[in-house]
Design a protein around this motif. Sequence first.
Motif, PDB file in Angstrom:
ATOM      1  N   LEU A  40       1.347  -0.979   0.376  1.00  0.00           N
ATOM      2  CA  LEU A  40       0.018  -0.581  -0.010  1.00  0.00           C
ATOM      3  C   LEU A  40       0.958   1.466  -0.228  1.00  0.00           C
ATOM      4  N   ASP A  41       0.273   2.437  -0.844  1.00  0.00           N
ATOM      5  CA  ASP A  41       1.410   2.977  -1.269  1.00  0.00           C
ATOM      6  C   ASP A  41       1.310   4.964  -0.537  1.00  0.00           C
ATOM      7  N   LEU A  42       1.624   5.337   0.412  1.00  0.00           N
ATOM      8  CA  LEU A  42       0.718   6.241   1.007  1.00  0.00           C
ATOM      9  C   LEU A  42       1.998   7.642   0.673  1.00  0.00           C
ATOM     10  N   ARG A  43       3.192   7.346  -0.067  1.00  0.00           N
ATOM     11  CA  ARG A  43       4.001   8.124  -0.346  1.00  0.00           C
ATOM     12  C   ARG A  43       3.726   9.594  -1.168  1.00  0.00           C
ATOM     13  N   SER A  44       4.177  10.260  -0.621  1.00  0.00           N
ATOM     14  CA  SER A  44       3.690  11.622  -1.682  1.00  0.00           C
ATOM     15  C   SER A  44       4.890  11.757  -2.704  1.00  0.00           C
ATOM     16  N   GLY A  45       3.989  12.997  -4.105  1.00  0.00           N
ATOM     17  CA  GLY A  45       4.228  12.016  -5.451  1.00  0.00           C
ATOM     18  C   GLY A  45       6.037  12.724  -5.766  1.00  0.00           C
TER      19      GLY A  45
ATOM     20  N   LEU B 107      10.788   7.924  -6.758  1.00  0.00           N
ATOM     21  CA  LEU B 107      12.422   7.652  -6.452  1.00  0.00           C
ATOM     22  C   LEU B 107      12.283   6.684  -6.996  1.00  0.00           C
ATOM     23  N   ALA B 108      11.197   6.164  -6.914  1.00  0.00           N
ATOM     24  CA  ALA B 108      10.942   4.219  -7.115  1.00  0.00           C
ATOM     25  C   ALA B 108       9.317   4.346  -7.657  1.00  0.00           C
ATOM     26  N   ARG B 109       9.280   3.260  -8.363  1.00  0.00           N
ATOM     27  CA  ARG B 109       8.394   2.544  -8.950  1.00  0.00           C
ATOM     28  C   ARG B 109       8.208   1.835  -8.315  1.00  0.00           C
ATOM     29  N   VAL B 110       6.425   1.774  -7.648  1.00  0.00           N
ATOM     30  CA  VAL B 110       6.118  -0.001  -7.352  1.00  0.00           C
ATOM     31  C   VAL B 110       4.890  -0.643  -8.368  1.00  0.00           C
ATOM     32  N   ARG B 111       5.641  -1.652  -8.755  1.00  0.00           N
ATOM     33  CA  ARG B 111       4.560  -2.547  -9.696  1.00  0.00           C
ATOM     34  C   ARG B 111       3.138  -2.948  -9.050  1.00  0.00           C
ATOM     35  N   ASP B 112       2.176  -3.172  -9.545  1.00  0.00           N
ATOM     36  CA  ASP B 112       1.407  -3.363  -8.836  1.00  0.00           C
ATOM     37  C   ASP B 112       0.748  -2.796  -7.098  1.00  0.00           C
ATOM     38  N   ALA B 113       1.767  -1.243  -6.916  1.00  0.00           N
ATOM     39  CA  ALA B 113       1.271  -0.911  -5.185  1.00  0.00           C
ATOM     40  C   ALA B 113       0.127  -0.780  -5.396  1.00  0.00           C
ATOM     41  N   VAL B 114      -0.866  -0.442  -4.579  1.00  0.00           N
ATOM     42  CA  VAL B 114      -2.203   0.215  -4.554  1.00  0.00           C
ATOM     43  C   VAL B 114      -1.427   1.723  -3.661  1.00  0.00           C
ATOM     44  N   THR B 115      -2.325   2.661  -4.383  1.00  0.00           N
ATOM     45  CA  THR B 115      -2.283   3.670  -3.513  1.00  0.00           C
ATOM     46  C   THR B 115      -3.896   4.136  -3.599  1.00  0.00           C
ATOM     47  N   VAL B 116      -3.486   5.372  -2.597  1.00  0.00           N
ATOM     48  CA  VAL B 116      -4.361   6.050  -1.750  1.00  0.00           C
ATOM     49  C   VAL B 116      -4.681   7.344  -1.916  1.00  0.00           C
ATOM     50  N   ARG B 117      -6.121   7.628  -2.342  1.00  0.00           N
ATOM     51  CA  ARG B 117      -5.933   9.490  -2.328  1.00  0.00           C
ATOM     52  C   ARG B 117      -7.726   9.712  -1.556  1.00  0.00           C
ATOM     53  N   VAL B 118      -7.264  10.549  -0.788  1.00  0.00           N
ATOM     54  CA  VAL B 118      -7.783  11.006   0.015  1.00  0.00           C
ATOM     55  C   VAL B 118      -8.865  12.157  -0.357  1.00  0.00           C
TER      56      VAL B 118
ATOM     57  N   HIS C  90      -4.521  18.576   5.347  1.00  0.00           N
ATOM     58  CA  HIS C  90      -5.098  17.116   5.936  1.00  0.00           C
ATOM     59  C   HIS C  90      -4.782  16.116   5.600  1.00  0.00           C
ATOM     60  N   ASN C  91      -4.186  15.913   5.111  1.00  0.00           N
ATOM     61  CA  ASN C  91      -4.180  15.165   3.625  1.00  0.00           C
ATOM     62  C   ASN C  91      -3.681  14.046   4.497  1.00  0.00           C
TER      63      ASN C  91
ATOM     64  N   VAL D 137      -5.861   1.390  -6.912  1.00  0.00           N
ATOM     65  CA  VAL D 137      -7.001   2.067  -6.761  1.00  0.00           C
ATOM     66  C   VAL D 137      -7.869   2.807  -5.472  1.00  0.00           C
ATOM     67  N   LEU D 138      -7.658   3.483  -4.412  1.00  0.00           N
ATOM     68  CA  LEU D 138      -8.439   3.446  -3.427  1.00  0.00           C
ATOM     69  C   LEU D 138      -9.073   4.769  -3.094  1.00  0.00           C
ATOM     70  N   ASP D 139     -10.171   5.557  -2.702  1.00  0.00           N
ATOM     71  CA  ASP D 139     -10.328   6.114  -2.633  1.00  0.00           C
ATOM     72  C   ASP D 139     -10.453   6.706  -0.677  1.00  0.00           C
ATOM     73  N   LEU D 140     -10.455   7.490  -0.322  1.00  0.00           N
ATOM     74  CA  LEU D 140     -10.206   7.402   1.332  1.00  0.00           C
ATOM     75  C   LEU D 140     -11.262   8.756   1.177  1.00  0.00           C
ATOM     76  N   VAL D 141     -12.932   8.049   1.648  1.00  0.00           N
ATOM     77  CA  VAL D 141     -13.705   9.652   1.310  1.00  0.00           C
ATOM     78  C   VAL D 141     -13.580   9.761   2.934  1.00  0.00           C
ATOM     79  N   VAL D 142     -13.467  11.922   2.897  1.00  0.00           N
ATOM     80  CA  VAL D 142     -13.799  12.372   4.432  1.00  0.00           C
ATOM     81  C   VAL D 142     -14.668  12.952   4.506  1.00  0.00           C
ATOM     82  N   SER D 143     -14.795  13.719   4.636  1.00  0.00           N
ATOM     83  CA  SER D 143     -15.876  15.166   5.560  1.00  0.00           C
ATOM     84  C   SER D 143     -15.675  16.357   5.393  1.00  0.00           C
TER      85      SER D 143
END
Length: 246
Positions: A161-166, A171-182, A197-198, A240-246
């Motif tokens: 699970l890739d939570l790194r900032s851009g 610095l390194a691509r990770v094949r098949d990593a799952v990323t999260v958008r807030v 607050h991301n 890709v996962l979306d973390l939905v916040v209010s």
Amino acid sequence: MLVLLPPSETKAAGGEGAPLDLDALSWPKLTPVRRGLVNALVELAADVPASLAALGLSERQRVEVERNAALWTSPTLPALRRYTGVLYDALDVAGMTRAALARAEQRLAVASALFGLVRGADLIPAYRLSAGSALPGTDPLRDLWRPALEPVLSTVDELVLDLRSGAYAGLARVRDAVTVRVVTEDASGRRKTVSHHNKAYKGRLAQALATTRANVSTVDDVCRVARGQSMTLERTGELVLDLVVS
């Protein structure tokens, strides 16, 4: 599961550990690049104005140069205690039980410009080097890290699970990593990426995943753990996962 975290510009001072031992860090194949960068920072620190310019620091931040000068001799802390700031405040390592911390130290890794990748328990000193820094006399950090770090990450045989900032993801691509958008969602269902607050939201998610007793090996497992902590995490693409916040 391996959760990739970004580092932070701010670091806790001091430490109780012995001075830096690169051979003791996780992923020893990264040692040659680590050693070259540590030596480059120590050498650069002898010229304070050049250090400030290369690292994008002001005169008031000279202490950061002093930290770099002492990279080989200063005390160390576990990586999860060394990094501070919004994401790490939300991670709340200090509030973890001993068992939860042991899980976190195995499941969490910090991707950094100086060490490439370290596990949560790896002992590191305070330092200053950002993904966007350009050190005199060395190749761009991306050119140094990609040939070393991408093969290492390709051998990880668990869910990433890739939570790194851009900048750090660069610095390194990770094949098949799952990323999260807030994201936030308006009344019409339109979603917008959250910038403010991301880091805090990602820290909360990392804390839930790192400390759960449950086995987390699939994307569905990740979503299930998030729901258990009252977080809305939805799969919006294969990776890709979306973390939905209010």
